[in-house]
Motif scaffolding. Structure first.
Motif, PDB file in Angstrom:
ATOM      1  N   THR A 235       2.112  18.773 -10.201  1.00 16.47           N
ATOM      2  CA  THR A 235       2.986  18.465 -11.331  1.00 16.47           C
ATOM      3  C   THR A 235       3.648  19.742 -11.828  1.00 16.47           C
ATOM      4  O   THR A 235       2.948  20.677 -12.230  1.00 16.47           O
ATOM      5  CB  THR A 235       2.185  17.815 -12.473  1.00 16.47           C
ATOM      6  OG1 THR A 235       1.514  16.658 -11.975  1.00 16.47           O
ATOM      7  CG2 THR A 235       3.111  17.402 -13.609  1.00 16.47           C
TER       8      THR A 235
ATOM      9  N   VAL B 280      11.648   5.158  -5.454  1.00 15.20           N
ATOM     10  CA  VAL B 280      11.749   6.615  -5.510  1.00 15.20           C
ATOM     11  C   VAL B 280      12.593   7.150  -4.361  1.00 15.20           C
ATOM     12  O   VAL B 280      13.444   8.030  -4.543  1.00 15.20           O
ATOM     13  CB  VAL B 280      10.342   7.248  -5.476  1.00 15.20           C
ATOM     14  CG1 VAL B 280      10.440   8.768  -5.346  1.00 15.20           C
ATOM     15  CG2 VAL B 280       9.564   6.873  -6.735  1.00 15.20           C
ATOM     16  N   GLN B 281      12.400   6.615  -3.157  1.00 15.97           N
ATOM     17  CA  GLN B 281      13.113   7.114  -1.985  1.00 15.97           C
ATOM     18  C   GLN B 281      14.506   6.517  -1.828  1.00 15.97           C
ATOM     19  O   GLN B 281      15.308   7.016  -1.036  1.00 15.97           O
ATOM     20  CB  GLN B 281      12.290   6.834  -0.713  1.00 15.97           C
ATOM     21  CG  GLN B 281      11.017   7.643  -0.610  1.00 15.97           C
ATOM     22  CD  GLN B 281      11.285   9.135  -0.474  1.00 15.97           C
ATOM     23  OE1 GLN B 281      12.400   9.571  -0.204  1.00 15.97           O
ATOM     24  NE2 GLN B 281      10.249   9.925  -0.685  1.00 15.97           N
TER      25      GLN B 281
ATOM     26  N   THR C  30      10.458  20.491   1.730  1.00 15.43           N
ATOM     27  CA  THR C  30       9.903  19.156   1.942  1.00 15.43           C
ATOM     28  C   THR C  30       8.593  19.244   2.718  1.00 15.43           C
ATOM     29  O   THR C  30       7.622  18.534   2.409  1.00 15.43           O
ATOM     30  CB  THR C  30      10.905  18.273   2.696  1.00 15.43           C
ATOM     31  OG1 THR C  30      12.125  18.209   1.959  1.00 15.43           O
ATOM     32  CG2 THR C  30      10.366  16.866   2.885  1.00 15.43           C
TER      33      THR C  30
ATOM     34  N   MET D  47       5.952   7.027   1.144  1.00 10.34           N
ATOM     35  CA  MET D  47       6.996   7.990   0.770  1.00 10.34           C
ATOM     36  C   MET D  47       7.519   8.739   1.992  1.00 10.34           C
ATOM     37  O   MET D  47       8.728   8.889   2.200  1.00 10.34           O
ATOM     38  CB  MET D  47       6.435   8.989  -0.250  1.00 10.34           C
ATOM     39  CG  MET D  47       6.241   8.428  -1.642  1.00 10.34           C
ATOM     40  SD  MET D  47       7.822   8.181  -2.481  1.00 10.34           S
ATOM     41  CE  MET D  47       7.233   7.889  -4.152  1.00 10.34           C
TER      42      MET D  47
ATOM     43  N   VAL E 256       8.631  20.300  -7.612  1.00  9.08           N
ATOM     44  CA  VAL E 256       9.361  19.103  -8.038  1.00  9.08           C
ATOM     45  C   VAL E 256       9.341  18.047  -6.942  1.00  9.08           C
ATOM     46  O   VAL E 256       9.115  16.853  -7.202  1.00  9.08           O
ATOM     47  CB  VAL E 256      10.812  19.462  -8.411  1.00  9.08           C
ATOM     48  CG1 VAL E 256      11.636  18.194  -8.641  1.00  9.08           C
ATOM     49  CG2 VAL E 256      10.845  20.330  -9.658  1.00  9.08           C
ATOM     50  N   GLU E 257       9.525  18.475  -5.704  1.00  8.61           N
ATOM     51  CA  GLU E 257       9.537  17.505  -4.607  1.00  8.61           C
ATOM     52  C   GLU E 257       8.140  16.951  -4.329  1.00  8.61           C
ATOM     53  O   GLU E 257       7.995  15.762  -4.012  1.00  8.61           O
ATOM     54  CB  GLU E 257      10.123  18.139  -3.343  1.00  8.61           C
ATOM     55  CG  GLU E 257      10.350  17.136  -2.241  1.00  8.61           C
ATOM     56  CD  GLU E 257      11.398  17.564  -1.221  1.00  8.61           C
ATOM     57  OE1 GLU E 257      11.506  16.904  -0.182  1.00  8.61           O
ATOM     58  OE2 GLU E 257      12.105  18.562  -1.473  1.00  8.61           O
ATOM     59  N   SER E 258       7.109  17.767  -4.456  1.00 12.03           N
ATOM     60  CA  SER E 258       5.753  17.254  -4.254  1.00 12.03           C
ATOM     61  C   SER E 258       5.395  16.251  -5.346  1.00 12.03           C
ATOM     62  O   SER E 258       4.717  15.246  -5.085  1.00 12.03           O
ATOM     63  CB  SER E 258       4.739  18.404  -4.236  1.00 12.03           C
ATOM     64  OG  SER E 258       4.659  19.043  -5.497  1.00 12.03           O
TER      65      SER E 258
ATOM     66  N   LEU F  82       4.698  10.493  -6.833  1.00  9.82           N
ATOM     67  CA  LEU F  82       5.038   9.780  -8.069  1.00  9.82           C
ATOM     68  C   LEU F  82       4.506   8.356  -8.107  1.00  9.82           C
ATOM     69  O   LEU F  82       3.988   7.897  -9.133  1.00  9.82           O
ATOM     70  CB  LEU F  82       6.559   9.778  -8.263  1.00  9.82           C
ATOM     71  CG  LEU F  82       7.080   9.312  -9.623  1.00  9.82           C
ATOM     72  CD1 LEU F  82       6.499  10.174 -10.742  1.00  9.82           C
ATOM     73  CD2 LEU F  82       8.599   9.360  -9.658  1.00  9.82           C
TER      74      LEU F  82
ATOM     75  N   LYS G 112       7.546  14.301  -6.772  1.00 12.01           N
ATOM     76  CA  LYS G 112       8.291  13.096  -6.401  1.00 12.01           C
ATOM     77  C   LYS G 112       7.552  12.310  -5.315  1.00 12.01           C
ATOM     78  O   LYS G 112       7.454  11.076  -5.377  1.00 12.01           O
ATOM     79  CB  LYS G 112       9.682  13.486  -5.899  1.00 12.01           C
ATOM     80  CG  LYS G 112      10.552  12.332  -5.428  1.00 12.01           C
ATOM     81  CD  LYS G 112      11.893  12.852  -4.917  1.00 12.01           C
ATOM     82  CE  LYS G 112      12.720  11.723  -4.311  1.00 12.01           C
ATOM     83  NZ  LYS G 112      14.006  12.221  -3.754  1.00 12.01           N
TER      84      LYS G 112
ATOM     85  N   SER H 205       7.492   3.107  -4.178  1.00 11.30           N
ATOM     86  CA  SER H 205       7.886   4.133  -3.202  1.00 11.30           C
ATOM     87  C   SER H 205       9.317   3.910  -2.739  1.00 11.30           C
ATOM     88  O   SER H 205      10.095   4.868  -2.595  1.00 11.30           O
ATOM     89  CB  SER H 205       6.930   4.113  -2.003  1.00 11.30           C
ATOM     90  OG  SER H 205       5.605   4.362  -2.404  1.00 11.30           O
TER      91      SER H 205
ATOM     92  N   ARG I 119      17.187  -0.078  -7.151  1.00 13.12           N
ATOM     93  CA  ARG I 119      16.030   0.784  -7.407  1.00 13.12           C
ATOM     94  C   ARG I 119      15.381   0.445  -8.750  1.00 13.12           C
ATOM     95  O   ARG I 119      14.150   0.442  -8.872  1.00 13.12           O
ATOM     96  CB  ARG I 119      16.457   2.251  -7.377  1.00 13.12           C
ATOM     97  CG  ARG I 119      16.922   2.698  -6.000  1.00 13.12           C
ATOM     98  CD  ARG I 119      17.513   4.086  -5.999  1.00 13.12           C
ATOM     99  NE  ARG I 119      16.483   5.113  -6.028  1.00 13.12           N
ATOM    100  CZ  ARG I 119      16.751   6.414  -5.869  1.00 13.12           C
ATOM    101  NH1 ARG I 119      18.006   6.817  -5.655  1.00 13.12           N
ATOM    102  NH2 ARG I 119      15.788   7.297  -5.904  1.00 13.12           N
TER     103      ARG I 119
END
Length: 736
Positions: free
Chosen positions: A600, A672-673, A363, A418, A623-625, A630, A627, A669, A685
């Motif tokens: 990406t 997503v969170q 993270t 985020m 993947v987390e970056s 996003l 997200k 945001s 969501r």
């Protein structure tokens, strides 16, 4: 190419750069770096060459202009020369990481490579002596007809040697790398000496064999250095385009073309239509200028002040170090030329702090990657993107800068949302104030912002960009005299040295991007692709933009922003513009998504650089970056629907679209969170996504719908939120 090999290539390239920068004393302690700078003959020689490379550019840009072709060729040649002396070869896969012991085959390859390259150098020397000393226009026949084949063959063998026998002992020069540096001198010297004549015959039947072989050698050297510094992704893409130039007669549909012979293709590709085109034009001026400026900020520790101020202002807040990363990376990223470079520059401070307050390693790396990527779209520098866009489109630099302000702010606001929501969801606190720099003390040093203030003022006052960057650089040196880290001769030497080392990756990738752009121009595939894009979109602008987004992201995977944008703009921008989209909107749209490709998956260079610092898995980090960034993926669609976001409209229209866009990004945001005044269920969501997307168009009706959905969800969430949820939320406030 598998995900693991992609990750390995990117990590190898990044660690290669980091290790060499460390050996070159580019560290957080300029004083210690200065003490080690002159240890060992190799380091001293490289440092002097790097300083000479930087000073050459500064003199040409500010004092003594040089003929354009000769200057750009010198820029590329000097970058290749330093690159091969600094960065050793790396294996293709993890299984080859240990390399092979040098034996008879290794020695045989070196002898063959050395013989070919030395013969080629002798030919170039004979051509030069005959022309410059003896005054003969026609060089010896043997030199013109035979020097190129041995030079190219020797270069190819030396590259193969580096693949088979990676050099691990970087305390001395690798023989193969020295040979590649010598091959660079031979090929570029020939091209510079015949620059004027080559302009007239490039890509034409009258091109000489020497033109072709020197250009082939140059392309091989560019591709190999790009592989070493940026991984395989860009190399594979360039290889596909080069193959396409020859395979055209056998391809179907729009891909078919008449094909080109080797002499015409390579003599054409090493002109301002290819290698020496827009990417290198920008790299040799604006990019190197602002990279050196960033090196001045690092060496004088003025850049460190920016990070400390961010820690003092936001470090105590909920998830504070992550918010610090957003501010510091945005400030430094607009100057640095690459997202990955920005991650390395600021992440070494912010990632350990994020881990300290409870963020997982992946993270921490993901937040830094997302924040650093945003620096590429932050005016006024935009990681050199604004300069390339101005060069390609003919739109004035200042118009591009103005238009990019609100989209850039929206990006960082979305990342901030985020980070804040994630911290709120898990009840995360900030750092204790006693562990943070004192804000009052730092405010008394606000004069350290002067280099940035001077830069921005000079830009808006109408000075040339080169003059602005030079003034900012001088200001950084002067301001350092008000600190304990004042810039003396050694610090100046180190800043010039570091600037050259930091720019080498960009030189390689811009030259490779030029190869791709040259193929597009030569074969006409760009216009044909645009025709297909128009047909598929069936006159639908939004569908064409969606295709543009996909192509930009795919092309950008594994490529630094400058290269990704240059290629994507050449391929798809004409088609989008032909559908009626304004040129500025189309190019900013493409540039935005080319930037986003850095976070990406599966090839996300910024995320890979962050994972190397955090010790996390590269793929999971990417993947987390993705997200975290996003919500920002809708921002380009916002400024397509609402030109007021590009400051084209009345003040009321601009204010209206900015406020509703921020509100829409917040809803996305939250979706997503999974947090909206408490934990959000799947249904909530989904409703948040709908509410956020309705804010894209910027119309009063759609805004009312989005606002209505948000108010309804607030009532629902307040009703179902449990005391435990609210307690966790309050516990995580931490001064936010």
């Amino acid at each position: 190419m598998t995900h693991s090999s992609d990750a390995h290539q990117a990590q190898t390239a990044q660690s290669n750069i980091e290790q060499e920068l460390a050996r070159a004393n580019v560290d957080a302690d300029p004083v210690a770096g200065n003490q080690r700078l002159f240890e060992g003959g190799r380091n001293a020689l490289i440092a002097i060459m790097c300083v000479a490379y930087t000073v050459f550019h500064l003199l040409v840009m500010n004092v003594y202009p040089l003929e354009t072709w000769a200057y750009r060729l010198s820029h590329v040649g000097g970058g290749l020369l330093l690159g091969y002396l600094l960065f050793g070869s790396s294996p293709f896969a993890e299984s080859d990481a240990r390399g092979r012991p040098d034996g008879l085959l290794s020695k045989a390859l070196l002898v063959l490579a050395g013989a070919g390259i030395l013969y080629g150098l002798a030919g170039v020397a004979a051509i030069w002596i005959n022309g410059r000393i003896m005054g003969e226009m026609l060089p010896p026949a043997w030199a013109m007809s035979t020097f190129g084949i041995p030079l190219t063959a020797g270069t190819a063998i030396a590259i193969l040697h580096g693949w088979l026998f990676p050099h691990r002992n970087r305390t001395r020069f690798a023989p193969g790398d020295v040979l590649l540096a010598a091959a660079t001198v031979g090929a570029i010297a020939y091209l510079i000496f015949f620059a004027r004549q080559l302009q007239l015959r490039a890509g034409m039947p009258m091109a000489l064999p020497g033109d072709m072989w020197s250009a082939i050698t140059g392309v091989l050297l560019i591709i190999e250095l790009t592989r070493r510094l940026a991984g395989l992704a860009l190399v594979i893409i360039a290889g596909v385009f080069v193959a396409y130039a020859f395979a055209g007669p056998w391809l179907p549909g729009i891909f078919e073309h008449r094909g080109y012979d080797v002499k015409r293709f390579f003599s054409y590709i090493f002109t301002d239509n290819g290698v020496l085109g827009a990417p290198i034009a920008i790299s040799s001026t604006y990019i190197i200028l602002f990279v050196v400026f960033a090196a001045f900020l690092q060496t004088t520790r003025v850049g460190e002040y920016f990070v400390n101020l961010a820690f003092a202002a936001a470090g105590h807040r909920r998830g504070g170090p992550a918010k610090v990363a957003i501010f510091a990376s945005g400030l430094m990223g607009m100057i640095n030329g690459t997202s990955a470079g920005n991650v390395v520059a600021t992440g070494s401070l912010t990632i350990p702090m994020m881990k300290k307050v409870g963020y997982r390693p992946q993270t921490s790396a993901a937040v830094e990657a997302a924040a650093s990527t945003g620096g590429q779209i932050m005016p006024p520098i935009m990681g050199a993107g604004a300069f390339i866009m101005a060069e390609i489109t003919g739109i004035s630099y200042m118009e591009i800068v103005y238009a990019a302000i609100i989209p850039a702010i929206l990006y960082f606001i979305s990342v901030y949302f985020m980070v804040d929501l994630a911290a709120k969801r898990v009840g995360m606190k900030g750092l204790p104030r006693d562990q943070l720099p004192k804000l009052a003390k730092l405010i008394r040093q606000v004069y350290l912002f002067l280099p940035i203030v001077v830069l921005i003022y000079a830009l808006f006052a109408g000075y040339s960009v080169i003059r602005c960057g030079t003034l900012a650089m001088i200001t950084a040196a002067v301001v350092s005299w008000l600190t304990p880290h004042r810039m003396g001769p050694r610090q100046l030497f180190q800043a010039l040295d570091n600037g050259a080392r930091m720019v080498l990756q960009l030189v390689a990738v811009c030259a490779t991007a030029g190869i791709i752009v040259g193929v597009i121009a030569l074969t006409g595939i760009g216009s044909r692709f645009s025709t297909v894009l128009l047909a598929l979109a069936d006159q639908s602008q939004i569908l064409a933009l969606f295709f543009a987004m996909v192509v930009s992201i795919i092309l950008g995977m594994g490529m630094p922003t400058t290269a990704a944008y240059a290629v994507a703009a050449s391929v798809i921008a004409p088609g989008v513009i032909n559908l009626g989209v304004a040129p500025l909107t189309a190019h900013l749209f493409i540039f935005y998504f080319a930037v986003m490709s850095a976070i990406t998956p599966p090839v996300a260079l910024a995320a890979y650089a962050g994972s190397a610092l955090a010790g996390s898995d590269p793929i999971r980090t990417s993947v987390e970056s993705f997200k975290i960034g996003l919500a920002a993926f809708v921002v380009p669609y916002m400024f397509f629907y609402s030109p007021a976001m590009l400051l084209k409209g009345s003040p009321f229209e601009i204010a209206h679209i900015s406020i509703t866009a921020i509100f829409g990004v917040y809803l996305l945001s939250c979706a997503v969170q999974g947090w909206f005044f408490g934990p959000a269920s799947g249904l909530v969501r989904a409703a948040l996504v709908v509410g956020g997307l309705t804010m894209i168009a910027g119309g009063w009706v759609t805004d009312a719908v989005g606002l209505g959905i948000a108010l309804a969800l607030v009532l629902v969430q307040k009703r179902i939120a449990t005391p435990g949820d609210l307690s966790a939320q309050q516990t995580g406030e931490g001064g936010a």
